[in-house]
Motif scaffolding. Structure first.
Motif, PDB file in Angstrom:
ATOM      1  N   HIS A 118      56.991  41.619  40.853  1.00  0.00           N
ATOM      2  CA  HIS A 118      56.185  42.705  41.402  1.00  0.00           C
ATOM      3  C   HIS A 118      56.722  43.315  42.694  1.00  0.00           C
ATOM      4  O   HIS A 118      56.369  44.444  43.016  1.00  0.00           O
ATOM      5  CB  HIS A 118      54.755  42.212  41.624  1.00  0.00           C
ATOM      6  N   ALA A 119      57.529  42.603  43.456  1.00  0.00           N
ATOM      7  CA  ALA A 119      58.014  43.138  44.726  1.00  0.00           C
ATOM      8  C   ALA A 119      59.070  44.212  44.500  1.00  0.00           C
ATOM      9  O   ALA A 119      59.835  44.179  43.535  1.00  0.00           O
ATOM     10  CB  ALA A 119      58.593  42.016  45.586  1.00  0.00           C
ATOM     11  N   LEU A 120      59.114  45.159  45.416  1.00  0.00           N
ATOM     12  CA  LEU A 120      60.074  46.253  45.356  1.00  0.00           C
ATOM     13  C   LEU A 120      61.467  45.771  45.740  1.00  0.00           C
ATOM     14  O   LEU A 120      61.630  45.008  46.695  1.00  0.00           O
ATOM     15  CB  LEU A 120      59.643  47.361  46.318  1.00  0.00           C
ATOM     16  N   LEU A 121      62.472  46.223  45.017  1.00  0.00           N
ATOM     17  CA  LEU A 121      63.871  45.950  45.355  1.00  0.00           C
ATOM     18  C   LEU A 121      64.604  47.278  45.407  1.00  0.00           C
ATOM     19  O   LEU A 121      64.773  47.952  44.392  1.00  0.00           O
ATOM     20  CB  LEU A 121      64.506  45.014  44.323  1.00  0.00           C
ATOM     21  N   ALA A 122      65.033  47.658  46.626  1.00  0.00           N
ATOM     22  CA  ALA A 122      65.629  48.980  46.856  1.00  0.00           C
ATOM     23  C   ALA A 122      66.946  48.838  47.596  1.00  0.00           C
ATOM     24  O   ALA A 122      67.033  49.122  48.795  1.00  0.00           O
ATOM     25  CB  ALA A 122      64.658  49.848  47.645  1.00  0.00           C
ATOM     26  N   PRO A 123      68.013  48.392  46.927  1.00  0.00           N
ATOM     27  CA  PRO A 123      69.295  48.237  47.606  1.00  0.00           C
ATOM     28  C   PRO A 123      69.949  49.566  47.940  1.00  0.00           C
ATOM     29  O   PRO A 123      69.689  50.589  47.304  1.00  0.00           O
ATOM     30  CB  PRO A 123      70.144  47.458  46.592  1.00  0.00           C
ATOM     31  N   GLU A 124      70.803  49.509  48.956  1.00  0.00           N
ATOM     32  CA  GLU A 124      71.673  50.632  49.307  1.00  0.00           C
ATOM     33  C   GLU A 124      72.972  50.500  48.521  1.00  0.00           C
ATOM     34  O   GLU A 124      73.462  49.392  48.295  1.00  0.00           O
ATOM     35  CB  GLU A 124      71.940  50.608  50.811  1.00  0.00           C
ATOM     36  N   LEU A 125      73.539  51.631  48.083  1.00  0.00           N
ATOM     37  CA  LEU A 125      74.813  51.636  47.369  1.00  0.00           C
ATOM     38  C   LEU A 125      75.712  52.702  47.968  1.00  0.00           C
ATOM     39  O   LEU A 125      75.354  53.884  48.006  1.00  0.00           O
ATOM     40  CB  LEU A 125      74.607  51.912  45.887  1.00  0.00           C
ATOM     41  N   LYS A 126      76.899  52.282  48.424  1.00  0.00           N
ATOM     42  CA  LYS A 126      77.872  53.214  48.988  1.00  0.00           C
ATOM     43  C   LYS A 126      78.678  53.870  47.872  1.00  0.00           C
ATOM     44  O   LYS A 126      79.072  53.205  46.912  1.00  0.00           O
ATOM     45  CB  LYS A 126      78.805  52.481  49.958  1.00  0.00           C
ATOM     46  N   VAL A 127      78.926  55.159  48.049  1.00  0.00           N
ATOM     47  CA  VAL A 127      79.584  55.971  47.023  1.00  0.00           C
ATOM     48  C   VAL A 127      80.725  56.749  47.663  1.00  0.00           C
ATOM     49  O   VAL A 127      80.554  57.323  48.738  1.00  0.00           O
ATOM     50  CB  VAL A 127      78.571  56.950  46.391  1.00  0.00           C
ATOM     51  N   VAL A 128      81.885  56.752  47.005  1.00  0.00           N
ATOM     52  CA  VAL A 128      82.954  57.678  47.369  1.00  0.00           C
ATOM     53  C   VAL A 128      83.229  58.543  46.146  1.00  0.00           C
ATOM     54  O   VAL A 128      83.705  58.046  45.121  1.00  0.00           O
ATOM     55  CB  VAL A 128      84.243  56.954  47.808  1.00  0.00           C
ATOM     56  N   LEU A 129      82.900  59.817  46.265  1.00  0.00           N
ATOM     57  CA  LEU A 129      83.120  60.748  45.153  1.00  0.00           C
ATOM     58  C   LEU A 129      84.545  61.278  45.242  1.00  0.00           C
ATOM     59  O   LEU A 129      84.835  62.237  45.959  1.00  0.00           O
ATOM     60  CB  LEU A 129      82.117  61.900  45.226  1.00  0.00           C
ATOM     61  N   ASP A 130      85.420  60.626  44.502  1.00  0.00           N
ATOM     62  CA  ASP A 130      86.839  60.993  44.514  1.00  0.00           C
ATOM     63  C   ASP A 130      87.460  60.425  43.248  1.00  0.00           C
ATOM     64  O   ASP A 130      87.516  59.200  43.070  1.00  0.00           O
ATOM     65  CB  ASP A 130      87.518  60.402  45.759  1.00  0.00           C
ATOM     66  N   PRO A 131      87.930  61.274  42.324  1.00  0.00           N
ATOM     67  CA  PRO A 131      88.489  60.767  41.063  1.00  0.00           C
ATOM     68  C   PRO A 131      89.807  60.028  41.243  1.00  0.00           C
ATOM     69  O   PRO A 131      90.217  59.287  40.348  1.00  0.00           O
ATOM     70  CB  PRO A 131      88.674  62.029  40.220  1.00  0.00           C
ATOM     71  N   ASP A 132      90.482  60.208  42.373  1.00  0.00           N
ATOM     72  CA  ASP A 132      91.700  59.466  42.682  1.00  0.00           C
ATOM     73  C   ASP A 132      91.277  58.123  43.277  1.00  0.00           C
ATOM     74  O   ASP A 132      90.893  58.034  44.444  1.00  0.00           O
ATOM     75  CB  ASP A 132      92.542  60.259  43.684  1.00  0.00           C
ATOM     76  N   LEU A 133      91.331  57.076  42.467  1.00  0.00           N
ATOM     77  CA  LEU A 133      90.768  55.791  42.897  1.00  0.00           C
ATOM     78  C   LEU A 133      91.517  55.191  44.072  1.00  0.00           C
ATOM     79  O   LEU A 133      90.926  54.505  44.911  1.00  0.00           O
ATOM     80  CB  LEU A 133      90.728  54.821  41.718  1.00  0.00           C
TER      81      LEU A 133
ATOM     82  N   LEU B 152      82.916  54.170  42.957  1.00  0.00           N
ATOM     83  CA  LEU B 152      84.061  55.033  43.201  1.00  0.00           C
ATOM     84  C   LEU B 152      84.324  55.916  41.989  1.00  0.00           C
ATOM     85  O   LEU B 152      84.136  55.496  40.845  1.00  0.00           O
ATOM     86  CB  LEU B 152      85.311  54.191  43.478  1.00  0.00           C
ATOM     87  N   GLY B 153      84.799  57.133  42.240  1.00  0.00           N
ATOM     88  CA  GLY B 153      85.192  57.998  41.139  1.00  0.00           C
ATOM     89  C   GLY B 153      84.381  59.276  41.115  1.00  0.00           C
ATOM     90  O   GLY B 153      83.880  59.737  42.144  1.00  0.00           O
ATOM     91  N   ASP B 154      84.236  59.857  39.918  1.00  0.00           N
ATOM     92  CA  ASP B 154      83.478  61.091  39.792  1.00  0.00           C
ATOM     93  C   ASP B 154      81.993  60.781  39.642  1.00  0.00           C
ATOM     94  O   ASP B 154      81.572  59.614  39.644  1.00  0.00           O
ATOM     95  CB  ASP B 154      84.003  61.937  38.634  1.00  0.00           C
ATOM     96  N   ALA B 155      81.190  61.827  39.516  1.00  0.00           N
ATOM     97  CA  ALA B 155      79.739  61.646  39.480  1.00  0.00           C
ATOM     98  C   ALA B 155      79.298  60.814  38.281  1.00  0.00           C
ATOM     99  O   ALA B 155      78.361  60.011  38.382  1.00  0.00           O
ATOM    100  CB  ALA B 155      79.056  63.007  39.481  1.00  0.00           C
ATOM    101  N   ASP B 156      79.952  60.976  37.145  1.00  0.00           N
ATOM    102  CA  ASP B 156      79.571  60.185  35.974  1.00  0.00           C
ATOM    103  C   ASP B 156      79.878  58.711  36.178  1.00  0.00           C
ATOM    104  O   ASP B 156      79.100  57.843  35.746  1.00  0.00           O
ATOM    105  CB  ASP B 156      80.287  60.705  34.729  1.00  0.00           C
ATOM    106  N   ALA B 157      81.006  58.402  36.834  1.00  0.00           N
ATOM    107  CA  ALA B 157      81.332  57.008  37.118  1.00  0.00           C
ATOM    108  C   ALA B 157      80.301  56.402  38.062  1.00  0.00           C
ATOM    109  O   ALA B 157      79.879  55.238  37.900  1.00  0.00           O
ATOM    110  CB  ALA B 157      82.725  56.901  37.723  1.00  0.00           C
ATOM    111  N   VAL B 158      79.870  57.162  39.056  1.00  0.00           N
ATOM    112  CA  VAL B 158      78.843  56.677  39.979  1.00  0.00           C
ATOM    113  C   VAL B 158      77.532  56.438  39.238  1.00  0.00           C
ATOM    114  O   VAL B 158      76.850  55.433  39.459  1.00  0.00           O
ATOM    115  CB  VAL B 158      78.643  57.680  41.129  1.00  0.00           C
TER     116      VAL B 158
END
Length: 295
Positions: A181-196, A245-251
């Motif tokens: 029942h408790a909320l779990l709201a993690p942070e996730l870092k994103v780099v939008l760049d298709p060149d890995l 990492l990667g493009d929006a679909d990968a994220v």
């Protein structure tokens, strides 16, 4: 706050608003107002104000958009007295009912001379919030929790947890501790760049800051990483685990992994060369097209 809460499924985590409110930029000006109004219109559920913001930092954000929830991610218990925080939160609740969530954390030893007995200090802080003239309800607050004791405290004394710099595996483990029942709201870092290779370089530039902080490295060691993973801004294994990492679909695919592991909400932090000040609006738009937002 039920698990399908006002936070929505996805939010944006950014330190730019907090830094601007401290005088590093034009807080409350049209640039910031337009950005939060767009986030609201795109369907993001929450804007997380990074960098130990004061409660009042939420005011211009709440004024600029009609729907979005604002959360502190996180307010350091060493920087703000509990009675004042409770009074400020109550004032926001009267003015913007249901749109503010108080995220609390113990921060890090190197950031304050007052740092001591963090778990006990958090319990005492929660006690003070409970006994304030205008008490902060447990369901109106979340805790920055990484280890088992703080996760249990988030389960028992708050709506749930907002872990920072974590992995899919940590999310699954945290869900087991928090229960159903408790909320779990993690942070996730994103780099939008298709060149890995380029994306990992950007990620390492930011990750270096956090690999100096024992609260994070101890948690990563508990998850099976080794000291070698912390060298030179982080091994590929580490970077791939704590970033999308990667493009929006990968994220979007990576975000789905966190949700499948038990997250109710993801606070997406777009990492740029200057994430403390940038407003990466194009990246937020591209992610909005790939993520199943609520709007």
């Amino acid at each position: 706050m039920p698990r399908d809460s006002r936070l929505g499924r996805f939010g944006v985590w950014s330190g730019a608003w907090s830094n601007a409110s401290r005088g590093d930029g034009p807080a409350g000006t049209s640039e910031f107002d337009d950005a939060v109004a767009e986030l609201d219109a795109l369907g993001y559920g929450t804007l997380w104000l990074g960098g130990s913001p004061a409660v009042d930092y939420a005011v211009p954000v709440l004024e600029a958009a009609p729907r979005i929830t604002v959360a502190t991610g996180i307010l350091s218990i060493w920087d703000y007295e509990a009675t004042e925080v409770a009074a400020r939160r109550a004032a926001l609740e009267r003015r913007y009912p249901g749109r503010f969530v108080l995220g609390l954390g113990v921060s890090h030893e190197g950031f304050t001379e007052r740092y001591a007995r963090p778990y006990s200090a958090m319990r005492e802080y929660l006690d003070a919030l409970d006994s304030a003239a205008e008490a902060v309800p447990a369901q109106a607050r979340v805790l920055a929790a990484l280890g088992p004791r703080m996760l249990e405290l988030a389960r028992d004394r708050a709506a749930g947890a907002h872990p920072y710099l974590v992995t899919v595996e940590h999310t699954a483990w945290a869900r087991e501790i928090l229960g159903e029942h408790a909320l779990l709201a993690p942070e996730l870092k994103v780099v939008l760049d298709p060149d890995l290779e380029s994306a990992r370089a950007t990620a390492r530039g930011y990750l270096r800051l956090y690999l100096k902080l024992p609260n994070y490295t101890n948690n990563l060691l508990r998850l099976g990483f080794e000291e070698d993973d912390f060298r030179d801004g982080g091994s590929d294994r580490l970077v791939n685990a704590v970033f999308a990492l990667g493009d929006a679909d990968a994220v979007a695919g990576r975000a789905a992994d966190f949700l499948a592991a038990g997250a109710d909400h993801l606070a997406i932090q777009v990492v740029t060369d200057d994430p403390f000040h940038d407003l990466p609006r194009d990246a937020w738009r591209r992610l909005a097209g790939a993520l199943p937002l609520d709007g």
